[in-house]
Scaffold this motif. Sequence first.
Motif, PDB file in Angstrom:
ATOM      1  N   GLU A  10       0.873  -1.178   0.000  1.00 27.09           N
ATOM      2  CA  GLU A  10       0.000   0.000   0.000  1.00 27.09           C
ATOM      3  C   GLU A  10       0.910   1.228   0.000  1.00 27.09           C
ATOM      4  N   GLU A  13       1.248   3.605   2.931  1.00 30.50           N
ATOM      5  CA  GLU A  13       1.659   2.930   4.168  1.00 30.50           C
ATOM      6  C   GLU A  13       3.172   2.727   4.217  1.00 30.50           C
ATOM      7  N   GLU A  69      -1.056  -3.983   2.676  1.00 31.14           N
ATOM      8  CA  GLU A  69      -1.719  -4.403   1.452  1.00 31.14           C
ATOM      9  C   GLU A  69      -1.273  -5.824   1.122  1.00 31.14           C
ATOM     10  N   CYS A  99      -2.059  -2.124   8.613  1.00 29.72           N
ATOM     11  CA  CYS A  99      -2.965  -2.788   7.676  1.00 29.72           C
ATOM     12  C   CYS A  99      -2.739  -4.306   7.687  1.00 29.72           C
ATOM     13  N   HIS A 100      -2.242  -4.862   6.591  1.00 30.41           N
ATOM     14  CA  HIS A 100      -1.953  -6.299   6.495  1.00 30.41           C
ATOM     15  C   HIS A 100      -0.541  -6.634   6.989  1.00 30.41           C
ATOM     16  N   TYR A 119      -5.788  -4.631   9.507  1.00 31.77           N
ATOM     17  CA  TYR A 119      -6.941  -4.521   8.623  1.00 31.77           C
ATOM     18  C   TYR A 119      -7.990  -5.550   9.033  1.00 31.77           C
ATOM     19  N   LYS A 120      -9.241  -5.177   8.957  1.00 33.00           N
ATOM     20  CA  LYS A 120     -10.334  -6.011   9.461  1.00 33.00           C
ATOM     21  C   LYS A 120     -10.305  -7.438   8.901  1.00 33.00           C
ATOM     22  N   ASP A 135      -9.870  -2.944  17.265  1.00 36.84           N
ATOM     23  CA  ASP A 135     -10.302  -2.098  16.162  1.00 36.84           C
ATOM     24  C   ASP A 135     -10.098  -0.643  16.577  1.00 36.84           C
ATOM     25  N   ARG A 148      -4.702   0.148  11.603  1.00 33.65           N
ATOM     26  CA  ARG A 148      -5.619  -0.622  10.763  1.00 33.65           C
ATOM     27  C   ARG A 148      -5.501  -0.376   9.271  1.00 33.65           C
ATOM     28  N   GLU A 149      -5.334   0.892   8.864  1.00 34.40           N
ATOM     29  CA  GLU A 149      -5.477   1.228   7.439  1.00 34.40           C
ATOM     30  C   GLU A 149      -4.912   2.614   7.170  1.00 34.40           C
TER      31      GLU A 149
END
Length: 159
Positions: A10, A13, A69, A99-100, A119-120, A135, A148-149
């Motif tokens: 990403e 990121e 990502e 994120c990931h 990330y969720k 979260d 998270r993102e």
Amino acid sequence: MATLLTNLFEDVEYTEPAQAFKEAGHEVITIDKQSGNEVTGKKGTSVKIDKAINEVNPADFNALLIPGEFSPDLLREDDRFGEFAKVFIQDEKPIFSICHGPQVLIDTDLLKGVDIAGYKSIRNDLKNAGANYKDEEVVISKNILTSREPKDIPAFNRE
């Protein structure tokens, strides 16, 4: 600062935290399977890889950055990236992951009881690894800082 990075990261990121770390006086070294390659982010940002994973020793770095990502999932195909990250957890050196990115940390087998954001879509993977999924825009647990993102990047960089 070591940065684990390959194609389909990403873009923001990597670019925004890397810039913040550089502005704070830190050197950011990108690490992938081969040095000298150019990797491309999901939105087209091109980054030259400084070092291959077999050329680096975690002891030579004071911190670790893992952008998200698809890059973390691709890096996980090679156990050396999880082993590299594992040393940072064991040595209690700062880890910054968004994120990931925490997918690489799953492969360390050291997330039991760690509060962690991500990330969720990876929340169940983190829970199955024993982590306490949160979260929240920024979570700090032990030596691991996670978000998270992309919308969390200002808070991520601030912390």
